[in-house]
Enzyme design. Structure first.
Site, short mmCIF file in Angstrom:
data_model
loop_
_atom_site.label_atom_id
_atom_site.label_comp_id
_atom_site.label_asym_id
_atom_site.label_seq_id
_atom_site.Cartn_x
_atom_site.Cartn_y
_atom_site.Cartn_z
CB SER A 1 -23.21 -34.11 -5.55
OG SER A 1 -22.42 -33.43 -4.62
CG ASP B 1 -15.78 -37.49 -5.91
OD1 ASP B 1 -15.41 -36.42 -5.40
OD2 ASP B 1 -16.96 -37.87 -5.91
CG HIS C 1 -18.14 -34.42 -7.05
ND1 HIS C 1 -18.43 -35.48 -6.22
CD2 HIS C 1 -19.15 -33.52 -6.86
CE1 HIS C 1 -19.54 -35.21 -5.55
NE2 HIS C 1 -19.99 -34.05 -5.93
#
Length: 682
Positions: A540, A622, A654
């Protein structure tokens, strides 16, 4: 300064047998995972849901467990356990005699009930269409259910939809939020319904209480029962909701609403004057107060979460923790209505705190470890608590004494020697004190050195804190022979709001400086770290930083692991779903209004400097940082002739959640690091 993170209450200081081995990904995958503790009002029974891994089916399966808190030395026992059936979300009836829970027995979700003392479960609800969660009224006569239905649905009865046999498969949309997290919009919303509850069950399809509101309550994708609550008299439901519409992808404006449980009137907005987030409505058991948290700044999802208190008789509101520079993460009332128990990040820990309702005074109750949930009992607090070297278990905090109630994974962790964690601090960017920790493999010889795994957390408003993880577990990296180092750079939580705010418009600035100085400080302090043989890894925001490091710190690492990271800020601005996040982080404007703010820290602008071998990981589901960002990063690496590898998970978002995917993830990551550090895989 350095400090050993040791807490015998969490099992960190327990000596392993002489023939101990290291923790592996196979061990991690199969550990039992306990849910939040639920305690009967009289303090007799502790009940929880517990996840076990069904590796063959590549999923988790849930059973209900209980513990008799009145018997010293009592052992946990399964309350409900049926093969191939999931039992979740246990809740006690107000008198403690019955446990309600959610079950998918028979293929359709329903609420079931079982005597707290044990016995045969019985089905309570029988409506169609499925649901996500429920809460029993404190008066025992009503059931609150949330389920995905079309806006305006009068009850839980699924809408009749005519199908055109000649229609195509395409979806059409007229406004943004066409997809969120990992799901495409299908026209439904999470809505609230109330059903009458009797000894025979909850009959019918209930009544909708949301009125004309269009939005999700609880919020998606992470919201649950903590975002809805009953009043003490069972006449009112409090809930958080962000009204939908064209502003939804740019708004963090969740409000707290109150609605009559019989659906006789439209909901009332209790927080109309605040355009930031208001959430976690929690009513006191004496019926006098409603506690919740509030963020002041619209569009900012990581603003300080201040504990608020509303007098339900007068409507007067006061900010109870305005002078406390921490963010309230959970809320639980004491039975007498004089104290509120909360959790909050604080310098790499997540302790439990008490807040005095009269004065707002905050008192820290636990010192080390991550308190993930609190249940209030007549004898104290039952805490779910974990650490970097211990998964969640339950503890009873009574006064200043903490007693361990469970050791759920004792048998599975027997014979495993867990690593040592040491915290350190250094002077980082802006001359601020920055904290980090180093994880040392167990059994390391005095003169031995190990390669470094330099892990960068996501968020970016997050923390590499003293908590257990199943996705990025430092103990597994240590078990594979790496010394893991993590730094809480500017933007991290638990150090005051100004420190958290410092990353805005600064993604590649102060955080990178902190990481550079932090790695240097760690390798200077800990002689067992082989500073010249290091790999960096992150997901991320941490994945963004991996792409940024490629162009800004290209000669430091032997390899990089980049998971779901931003590669091109321009594309990200137009591809992500929650626009409020990306726009806030770049100054509050769109890309076309202020392209310079996005381009200043854009990794794609520095691909000509890239040289470090990189493993790229992404998930096709995602929608936060779409997989196209990973493909673009991989393309850049391949076109430049840089050794690289791409791992794509077609059924992950994600995160990596499925057991087999998780094992593959660790094998790929550790294999990549082993290759470039010269460390042979076992």
């Amino acid at each position: 300064m350095k400090m050993l993170l040791s807490a015998s209450i969490l099992g960190l200081a327990v000596a392993a047998p002489a023939n101990a081995r290291q923790l592996t990904i196979d061990d991690l995958t199969m550990l039992s995972r306990v849910g939040a503790p639920t305690v009967s009002k009289d303090g007799h029974w502790l009940v929880w849901q517990q996840r076990e891994t069904d590796l063959a089916a590549d999923r988790g399966r849930f059973d209900l467990w209980r513990l008799d808190l009145t018997r010293k030395g009592a052992a946990p026992e399964q309350l409900v356990a049926e093969p191939e059936v999931n039992e979740t979300s246990p809740q006690f009836s107000p008198d403690g005699s019955t446990i309600y829970f959610q079950s998918d027995k028979g293929g359709d979700d329903a609420v079931w009930a079982v005597p707290a003392s044990g016995g045969a479960p019985r089905q309570v609800t029988n409506f169609k269409g499925g649901f996500s969660g429920f809460k029993v009224a404190p008066t025992s006569d009503k059931l609150l259910v949330w389920a995905d239905r079309r806006p305006g649905a009068p009850s839980l009865e699924p809408a009749m939809v005519k199908k055109d046999p000649n229609a195509g498969a395409g979806r059409t949309y007229d406004q943004l939020f066409v997809r969120h997290w990992d799901t495409w919009a299908d026209g439904t919303r999470s809505q609230l319904f109330v059903l009458p509850l009797t000894a025979e069950g909850a009959t019918g399809n209930g009544v909708a209480i949301g009125g004309a509101l269009v939005g999700d309550s609880p919020s998606k994708p992470m919201g649950g029962g903590e975002e809805v609550d009953w009043s003490a008299d069972g006449r009112t439901v409090f809930f958080a909701l962000r009204e939908a519409g064209r502003i939804e992808p740019t708004s963090t404006n969740l409000d707290i609403f109150a609605a009559p449980a019989d659906g006789s009137a439209a909901p009332t907005n209790l927080t109309p004057d605040n355009d930031g987030t208001d959430n976690l409505p929690t009513a006191s058991t004496d019926g006098k107060w409603l506690a919740y948290f509030s963020m002041k700044r619209p569009g900012y999802e990581a603003d300080r979460q201040v504990l608020m208190l509303r007098d339900l008789a007068t409507g007067q509101v006061r900010a109870l923790t305005e002078s406390w520079d921490r963010s309230v993460g959970s809320i639980a009332w004491a039975a007498n209505g004089k104290t509120i128990y909360v959790t909050a990040d604080d310098t790499q820990e997540t302790p439990a705190f008490s807040v005095d309702v009269a004065s707002g005074k905050v008192t820290r109750l636990t010192q080390e470890g991550h308190v993930s949930s609190i249940s209030v009992t007549p004898k104290g607090l039952v805490l779910a608590m974990n650490s970097l070297t211990a998964p969640d278990d339950f503890y009873l905090l009574s006064g200043k004494k903490t007693a361990r109630l469970t050791a759920v994974n004792a048998a599975k962790l027997a014979g495993i020697d867990l690593p040592t964690v040491t915290r350190f601090s250094f002077t980082g960017a802006n001359n601020d004190t920055v904290w980090g920790y180093a994880v040392k493999p167990a059994g390391l010889a005095a003169d031995a050195k190990v390669p470094v795994a330099f892990m960068v957390h996501g968020g970016p408003q997050g923390s590499s804190n003293n908590s257990w993880s199943y996705r990025w577990n430092p103990a597994v990296f240590a078990g594979a022979g790496y010394g893991l180092v993590a730094v809480d750079f500017h933007g991290s939580t638990g150090y005051g709001q100004a420190f958290t705010d410092a990353i805005r418009n600064n993604w590649g600035g102060w955080p990178l400086e902190d990481l550079q100085k932090g790695l240097a400080a760690a390798t200077a302090k800990f002689t067992w770290l082989d500073g010249g043989n290091a790999c960096a890894l992150g997901a991320s925001y941490g994945g963004y930083m991996m792409n940024w490091i490629e162009g800004q710190w290209p000669d430091r690492f032997k390899c990089i692991v980049q998971h779901d990271g931003v590669f091109d800020a321009r594309a990200m601005a137009y591809e992500t779903e929650e626009l409020w996040f990306d726009e806030w982080e770049h100054g509050g404007k769109t890309y076309y209004e202020d392209p310079a703010a996005f381009e200043k820290w854009n990794p794609v602008n520095f691909v000509d400097r890239w040289k470090t071998p990189m493993l790229v990981i992404t998930g096709e589901k995602d929608f936060r940082i779409p997989y196209t960002q990973g493909l673009a990063s991989f393309t850049a690496l391949q076109r430049r002739g840089i050794p690289s590898r791409l791992l794509v998970n077609p059924n992950e978002n994600h995160w990596v959640l499925k057991p087999k995917n998780s094992r593959q993830w660790y094998r790929e990551v550790l294999g990549w690091m082993d290759k470039w550090t010269g460390k042979k895989p076992e």
